[in-house]
Design a protein around this motif. Structure first.
Motif, short mmCIF file in Angstrom:
data_model
loop_
_atom_site.label_atom_id
_atom_site.label_comp_id
_atom_site.label_asym_id
_atom_site.label_seq_id
_atom_site.Cartn_x
_atom_site.Cartn_y
_atom_site.Cartn_z
N SER A 279 47.41 11.47 -7.89
CA SER A 279 47.83 11.15 -6.38
C SER A 279 48.40 12.17 -5.72
O SER A 279 48.95 13.66 -6.43
CB SER A 279 49.32 9.90 -6.52
OG SER A 279 49.12 9.09 -7.74
N LYS B 256 54.77 12.00 -4.48
CA LYS B 256 55.41 11.17 -5.56
C LYS B 256 55.32 9.31 -4.57
O LYS B 256 55.23 9.32 -3.45
CB LYS B 256 57.02 11.76 -5.09
CG LYS B 256 57.09 12.82 -6.87
CD LYS B 256 59.07 13.34 -7.03
CE LYS B 256 58.37 13.71 -7.91
NZ LYS B 256 58.46 15.35 -8.60
N LYS B 257 56.00 8.50 -5.90
CA LYS B 257 55.53 6.91 -5.18
C LYS B 257 57.66 6.58 -4.91
O LYS B 257 57.61 6.20 -4.45
CB LYS B 257 55.07 6.13 -5.96
CG LYS B 257 53.18 6.72 -5.62
CD LYS B 257 52.92 5.83 -6.38
CE LYS B 257 51.07 5.41 -5.95
NZ LYS B 257 50.88 7.21 -6.94
N LYS C 154 61.71 9.27 -12.95
CA LYS C 154 60.50 9.59 -12.10
C LYS C 154 59.31 11.10 -12.97
O LYS C 154 58.66 11.38 -11.84
CB LYS C 154 61.63 10.70 -11.50
CG LYS C 154 61.12 11.88 -10.76
CD LYS C 154 62.99 12.63 -9.83
CE LYS C 154 61.97 13.49 -8.48
NZ LYS C 154 63.58 13.53 -8.19
N GLU D 262 55.76 10.32 -12.12
CA GLU D 262 54.65 10.52 -10.96
C GLU D 262 54.55 12.49 -10.73
O GLU D 262 55.13 13.16 -11.68
CB GLU D 262 55.75 10.29 -10.65
CG GLU D 262 56.52 8.67 -10.00
CD GLU D 262 56.97 8.36 -8.83
OE1 GLU D 262 56.95 8.77 -7.42
OE2 GLU D 262 57.17 7.17 -8.61
N GLU E 29 50.97 14.67 -13.91
CA GLU E 29 50.91 13.31 -12.90
C GLU E 29 50.56 12.75 -15.02
O GLU E 29 49.12 13.31 -15.23
CB GLU E 29 50.63 12.65 -12.30
CG GLU E 29 50.36 11.19 -11.50
CD GLU E 29 49.60 10.93 -10.42
OE1 GLU E 29 50.24 10.06 -10.22
OE2 GLU E 29 48.87 10.84 -9.86
#
Length: 382
Positions: A265, A268-269, A289, A292, A313
């Motif tokens: 990714s 962060k989401k 967390k 991520e 990740e």
């Protein structure tokens, strides 16, 4: 000698760096590397490894690694060429050469082999001989030039310098809900201050985890936003996003560099609780967390005319709830264009601090409380 982990293999991997439109990734080059692990001979000494060698720096010219024990105020100096402890220096807490009773949170070695000790209120500058040159308590300095508001302060832990005179770091509000309001340039020689107000890092606050008890803040797990000065470039990175910024000192402007990873990714989401009210919830939120994506700092390789960066990740969880990460190495040129990226084998683990020496990226590895280094020798070709 302890049995070393399975890093003593040579691996050659192909870069998966792409060339997405609208990013600073303009090439897709092949990255190859070799990995090994080396142990440091400590003799009868027990190294201070409590903080993962997080308070350390490197004298690249003399190939010496400085690791500070902030509990006993001792500096362990490792000869990286011969991989053995060279000496241990004792520093003083009080007196004319004292570096204070406050918590030292970072050390930095200057080109003249003097040392900077950063604590919560300022900087102690100590000569190679151990004689203190100066202590700078930033809140007590009457700065020339720009002025901080009453509720603003310079974040001492963020400061970085190349010469021990001009420093760059973040400034912002104080307290539990502190905010970064911009970048500060301080000159300790003439005690001048220059502020560059900007909210470019405000988005990282959305990824913080706050632990509150009632209406009182108890702890926070924030993103790591860092400033590093490299060859007169002021570079800003964040763990939250696949971007970096360069403060152009001549134009007093920020240059944004955004990248695209084909392996992880790019941001962060935030799929974890942001507000918790117990230690158990706090620990659980941090674990979520940590799944991520997280981006490391840039590591300068001047003889290669490149920068390198690790990031990771979660790839999957084991049956025993252990996080298995995908660890990625990315290459950038001197203009901060992304050249390519590649993934490490599953058993590889990365973490700070990382430094570049003799064509290799060195990273601390704790082997039964003894000091070892995992060394990655990267190269890149068309």
């Amino acid at each position: 000698m302890k049995n070393l982990p399975i890093y003593l293999i040579v691996l050659f991997l192909i870069s998966c760096g792409g060339d997405p439109e609208g990013s600073n990734s303009n090439q897709n080059l092949e990255i190859s590397y070799e990995i090994d692990t080396v142990m440091v001979d400590a003799g009868d000494h027990f190294f201070f490894v409590q903080f993962g060698l997080g308070m350390s720096d490197v004298d690249k010219s003399q190939k010496l690694f400085y690791n500070f024990n902030n509990q006993d105020l001792k500096m362990e100096i490792i000869d990286l060429e011969n991989l053995k402890l060279k000496e241990v220096k004792q520093f003083e807490k009080e007196g004319p050469n004292g570096i204070g009773g406050g918590f030292i949170m970072r050390v930095q070695l200057l080109p003249d082999e003097s040392l900077l000790f950063y604590d919560f209120v300022g900087i102690h500058h100590v000569a190679k001989s151990g004689e203190k040159i100066a202590t700078y308590k930033l809140e007590e300095i009457d700065w020339k030039g720009d002025q901080l508001a009453d509720d603003e302060e310079i974040n001492v832990s963020s400061l970085d310098t190349e010469d021990g005179k001009t420093f760059y770091g973040f400034y912002g509000t104080q307290g539990f809900d502190s905010k970064i309001l911009g970048i500060a340039e301080i000159n300790l020689s003439d005690q001048s201050l220059r502020l560059f107000p900007s909210d470019f890092l405000q988005f990282t606050n959305a990824f913080d985890i706050s632990f509150s008890m009632g209406d009182r803040g108890a702890a926070k797990f924030p993103e790591q936003n860092r400033i590093r000065v490299v060859d007169n470039k002021v570079l800003i990175t964040t763990t939250a996003k696949n971007e970096l910024w360069e403060w152009d000192l001549t134009q007093d402007s920020l240059i944004n560099h955004a990248y695209q990873s084909q392996l992880t990714s790019n941001s962060k989401k935030g799929n974890y609780p942001m507000q918790v009210s117990s230690q158990e919830e706090f620990r659980a939120a941090i674990q979520e967390k940590n799944k991520e994506v997280s981006f490391g700092t840039l590591i300068h390789a001047p003889n290669q005319d490149k920068f390198w960066r690790y990031h990771k990740e979660m790839d999957r969880m084991t049956a025993g709830d252990t996080i298995i990460y995908k660890n990625v190495l990315t290459a950038f040129d001197e203009e901060l264009n992304q050249l390519g990226e590649t993934a490490f084998p599953e058993k590889f683990k990365n973490g700070d601090p990382v430094f570049y020496l003799d064509g290799m990226l060195w990273q601390f590895l704790n082997v039964d409380d003894e000091v070892a280094f995992v060394r990655v020798k990267p190269s890149i070709s068309e």
